[in-house]
Design a protein around this motif. Structure first.
Motif, mmCIF file in Angstrom:
data_model
loop_
_atom_site.group_PDB
_atom_site.id
_atom_site.type_symbol
_atom_site.label_atom_id
_atom_site.label_comp_id
_atom_site.label_asym_id
_atom_site.label_seq_id
_atom_site.Cartn_x
_atom_site.Cartn_y
_atom_site.Cartn_z
ATOM 1 N N ARG A 7 -24.262 2.255 -13.874
ATOM 2 C CA ARG A 7 -23.610 1.533 -12.786
ATOM 3 C C ARG A 7 -24.003 2.157 -11.455
ATOM 4 N NH1 ARG A 7 -17.672 0.098 -15.169
ATOM 5 N NH2 ARG A 7 -18.317 -0.290 -17.316
ATOM 6 N N TRP A 8 -23.623 1.509 -10.346
ATOM 7 C CA TRP A 8 -23.807 2.122 -9.040
ATOM 8 C C TRP A 8 -22.671 1.727 -8.116
ATOM 9 C CZ3 TRP A 8 -23.791 -1.272 -5.057
ATOM 10 C CH2 TRP A 8 -24.295 -2.559 -5.243
ATOM 11 N N PHE A 9 -22.461 2.535 -7.078
ATOM 12 C CA PHE A 9 -21.508 2.166 -6.030
ATOM 13 C C PHE A 9 -22.046 2.624 -4.680
ATOM 14 C CE2 PHE A 9 -20.050 6.404 -7.329
ATOM 15 C CZ PHE A 9 -19.811 7.029 -6.112
ATOM 16 N N GLN A 10 -21.581 1.957 -3.625
ATOM 17 C CA GLN A 10 -21.886 2.346 -2.247
ATOM 18 C C GLN A 10 -20.587 2.504 -1.498
ATOM 19 O OE1 GLN A 10 -23.820 -0.585 0.309
ATOM 20 N NE2 GLN A 10 -23.052 0.524 2.098
ATOM 21 N N MET A 11 -20.401 3.641 -0.846
ATOM 22 C CA MET A 11 -19.228 3.822 -0.008
ATOM 23 C C MET A 11 -19.363 2.953 1.242
ATOM 24 S SD MET A 11 -17.608 5.782 -1.960
ATOM 25 C CE MET A 11 -16.159 5.804 -0.893
ATOM 26 N N LEU A 12 -18.275 2.333 1.644
ATOM 27 C CA LEU A 12 -18.245 1.482 2.835
ATOM 28 C C LEU A 12 -17.371 2.149 3.891
ATOM 29 C CD1 LEU A 12 -17.956 -1.878 0.900
ATOM 30 C CD2 LEU A 12 -19.927 -1.168 2.260
ATOM 31 N N VAL A 13 -16.084 1.879 3.855
ATOM 32 C CA VAL A 13 -15.156 2.534 4.785
ATOM 33 C C VAL A 13 -14.698 3.843 4.157
ATOM 34 C CG1 VAL A 13 -12.924 2.372 5.941
ATOM 35 C CG2 VAL A 13 -14.405 0.357 5.796
ATOM 36 N N ASP A 14 -14.994 4.956 4.813
ATOM 37 C CA ASP A 14 -14.568 6.265 4.324
ATOM 38 C C ASP A 14 -14.527 7.236 5.488
ATOM 39 O OD1 ASP A 14 -17.242 6.799 4.788
ATOM 40 O OD2 ASP A 14 -17.725 7.339 2.733
ATOM 41 N N GLY A 31 -13.937 7.575 9.891
ATOM 42 C CA GLY A 31 -12.592 7.960 10.304
ATOM 43 C C GLY A 31 -11.493 7.836 9.286
ATOM 44 N N SER A 32 -11.752 7.208 8.129
ATOM 45 C CA SER A 32 -10.710 7.042 7.112
ATOM 46 C C SER A 32 -10.717 8.260 6.205
ATOM 47 C CB SER A 32 -10.960 5.771 6.295
ATOM 48 O OG SER A 32 -9.990 5.615 5.286
ATOM 49 N N THR A 33 -9.695 9.101 6.300
ATOM 50 C CA THR A 33 -9.710 10.393 5.610
ATOM 51 C C THR A 33 -8.950 10.416 4.291
ATOM 52 O OG1 THR A 33 -7.800 11.114 6.917
ATOM 53 C CG2 THR A 33 -9.990 11.660 7.765
ATOM 54 N N THR A 34 -8.044 9.472 4.051
ATOM 55 C CA THR A 34 -7.255 9.498 2.815
ATOM 56 C C THR A 34 -7.459 8.271 1.939
ATOM 57 O OG1 THR A 34 -5.311 8.466 3.842
ATOM 58 C CG2 THR A 34 -5.466 10.886 3.928
ATOM 59 N N ALA A 35 -8.199 7.292 2.433
ATOM 60 C CA ALA A 35 -8.486 6.086 1.658
ATOM 61 C C ALA A 35 -9.962 5.767 1.789
ATOM 62 C CB ALA A 35 -7.644 4.905 2.154
ATOM 63 N N HIS A 46 -6.692 4.988 -2.847
ATOM 64 C CA HIS A 46 -5.824 5.805 -2.002
ATOM 65 C C HIS A 46 -4.743 6.433 -2.888
ATOM 66 C CE1 HIS A 46 -3.614 7.154 1.523
ATOM 67 N NE2 HIS A 46 -2.522 6.677 0.956
ATOM 68 N N PRO A 47 -4.463 7.736 -2.772
ATOM 69 C CA PRO A 47 -5.192 8.698 -1.938
ATOM 70 C C PRO A 47 -6.429 9.197 -2.681
ATOM 71 C CG PRO A 47 -3.317 9.740 -2.992
ATOM 72 C CD PRO A 47 -3.266 8.295 -3.392
ATOM 73 N N GLY A 48 -7.570 9.205 -2.018
ATOM 74 C CA GLY A 48 -8.802 9.638 -2.646
ATOM 75 C C GLY A 48 -9.996 9.234 -1.819
ATOM 76 N N ASP A 49 -11.163 9.790 -2.161
ATOM 77 C CA ASP A 49 -12.367 9.474 -1.405
ATOM 78 C C ASP A 49 -13.610 9.346 -2.267
ATOM 79 O OD1 ASP A 49 -12.876 12.080 -2.104
ATOM 80 O OD2 ASP A 49 -12.950 12.870 -0.056
ATOM 81 N N ASN A 50 -13.457 9.390 -3.614
ATOM 82 C CA ASN A 50 -14.630 9.328 -4.480
ATOM 83 C C ASN A 50 -14.319 8.504 -5.715
ATOM 84 O OD1 ASN A 50 -16.813 9.744 -6.166
ATOM 85 N ND2 ASN A 50 -16.902 11.950 -5.861
ATOM 86 N N PRO A 51 -14.844 7.261 -5.798
ATOM 87 C CA PRO A 51 -14.562 6.410 -6.956
ATOM 88 C C PRO A 51 -15.285 6.848 -8.214
ATOM 89 C CG PRO A 51 -16.126 5.339 -5.497
ATOM 90 C CD PRO A 51 -15.666 6.581 -4.779
ATOM 91 N N GLY A 52 -16.142 7.862 -8.125
ATOM 92 C CA GLY A 52 -16.856 8.337 -9.287
ATOM 93 C C GLY A 52 -16.093 9.359 -10.104
ATOM 94 N N VAL A 53 -14.878 9.716 -9.672
ATOM 95 C CA VAL A 53 -14.103 10.746 -10.352
ATOM 96 C C VAL A 53 -13.050 10.113 -11.248
ATOM 97 C CG1 VAL A 53 -12.569 12.716 -10.036
ATOM 98 C CG2 VAL A 53 -14.487 12.384 -8.466
#
Length: 358
Positions: free
Chosen positions: A262-269, A273-277, A349-356
């Motif tokens: 699979r793959w993912f691309q971070m968009l808003v993070d 400026g988005s630190t918790t979502a 949310h709360p988090g910043d990495n969907p790969g975990v």
């Protein structure tokens, strides 16, 4: 990230476990994470197994009682001592579910009159436009929120045929939008940005926004932390945090991160400026992920393709436009049944990495 990224040019740590170790910590207590992979007290150092390996344990001191963490088990993380998802790209690190007896195959549930399919616990899937009055020029529907069982995020489905929306704000919290269809502009405070689907947009706490349609717009609006409703303002406040000037993010194949097949691309993070979502887009080939959990809440929008959300005792079909809500630590699996695969957009949310996951 690929397997090649983890090719060792010298000594390598031993992969102690292909998934991270969940732990609840005690405030002020220090923990020594094993970095060599040889400890007999995984995920912690046993005081001797690393001798002569060139690897040293990593100390972490807990910040609060009950702090929940995922200590890396594969020992290839770049965020030691915690998992960063690197295990998915190691040989044998990513695993799809099988058709064996250990894989639950519960009955499929049907959607209720509002388009909601309720599965285990507080997990559900919803078709936002089910039963909607499509003659309305503008409509806003709550599809994830505290009253529906969410604790950390809300999501609203917005439909705008023409003209402008009211001036909207999520009082005191950040807002993240996904423009699913159409084009137009988003005004944030005294700034204006063009939006063309598909793209993400970010509105910081204390700011307000208004969408204007060039062509009919379909958008998903998330608020983090959760609020029960968006509020309408009589006037647009001038507030715009110029420290974070970039507010619209588009799909960029160069920014993709592999996660097994699979793959993912971070968009808003945090980059804007988005630190918790965090918002991301991802692709799932025809497959079924193994059952797993997250430490964050997740709302997943199905962009294309069809699938089934599996829980321990129930399951539901999902298709384009549907949203799946996953509570924290809820055991689940998403199966793509479309030959062409499935594209999804997630908000965690709360988090910043969907790969975990664990």
């Amino acid at each position: 990230m690929t397997m090649a990224d983890h090719a060792c040019t010298g000594k390598c740590p031993v992969i102690a476990h292909r998934k991270p170790y969940y732990a609840e910590l005690r405030a002020g207590r220090s923990y020594l994470w094993c970095s060599c992979g040889r400890s007999q007290r995984q995920p912690f150092c046993d005081g001797r197994s690393h001798e002569g390996t060139g690897f040293l344990p990593v100390r972490y001191t807990a910040q609060a009682d009950g702090e929940e963490v995922l200590f890396c088990g594969c020992k290839h993380t770049s965020t030691a001592p915690f998992c960063d998802g690197a295990h998915s790209n190691l040989p044998g690190g990513y695993s799809d579910a099988t058709d064996g007896a250990d894989v639950p195959r519960p009955d499929l549930v049907s959607a209720d009159a509002t388009g909601v399919s309720r599965v285990d616990g507080r997990c559900f899937a919803v078709s936002p436009e089910h039963g909607a009055d499509l003659s309305l020029r503008y409509a806003l529907r709550t599809i994830v929120g505290p009253s529906l069982g969410a604790e950390h995020q809300s999501q609203f489905h917005l439909r705008l045929e023409d003209g402008e929306t009211p001036i909207l704000a999520a009082e005191g919290v950040d807002t993240i939008l996904w423009i699913m269809a159409g084009n137009g502009t988003i005004a944030i405070g005294d700034r204006s940005f063009a939006v063309t689907a598909p793209c993400g947009a970010y509105v910081r706490a204390g700011e307000a926004f208004r969408l204007a349609a060039g062509t009919p717009l379909r958008a998903y609006v998330s608020a983090c932390p959760a609020v029960e409703a968006l509020i309408e303002l009589a006037e647009m406040p001038a507030a715009f945090d110029a420290a974070w000037p970039d507010r619209v993010v588009s799909i960029d194949e160069e920014e993709r991160t592999a996660m097994g097949p699979r793959w993912f691309q971070m968009l808003v993070d945090k980059r804007i400026g988005s630190t918790t979502a965090a918002q991301f887009i991802g692709h799932i080939p025809r497959s079924r992920a193994e059952m797993h959990r997250h430490l964050y809440e997740e709302a997943l929008i199905i962009m294309s393709g069809e699938g089934i959300i599996w829980n321990e005792t129930s399951a539901a079909r999902v298709g384009p436009g549907d949203v799946i809500f996953f509570p924290r630590k809820h055991l689940h699996s998403l199966e793509c049944i479309a030959p062409e695969g499935m594209d999804v957009v997630g908000l965690i949310h709360p988090g910043d990495n969907p790969g975990v996951n664990y």
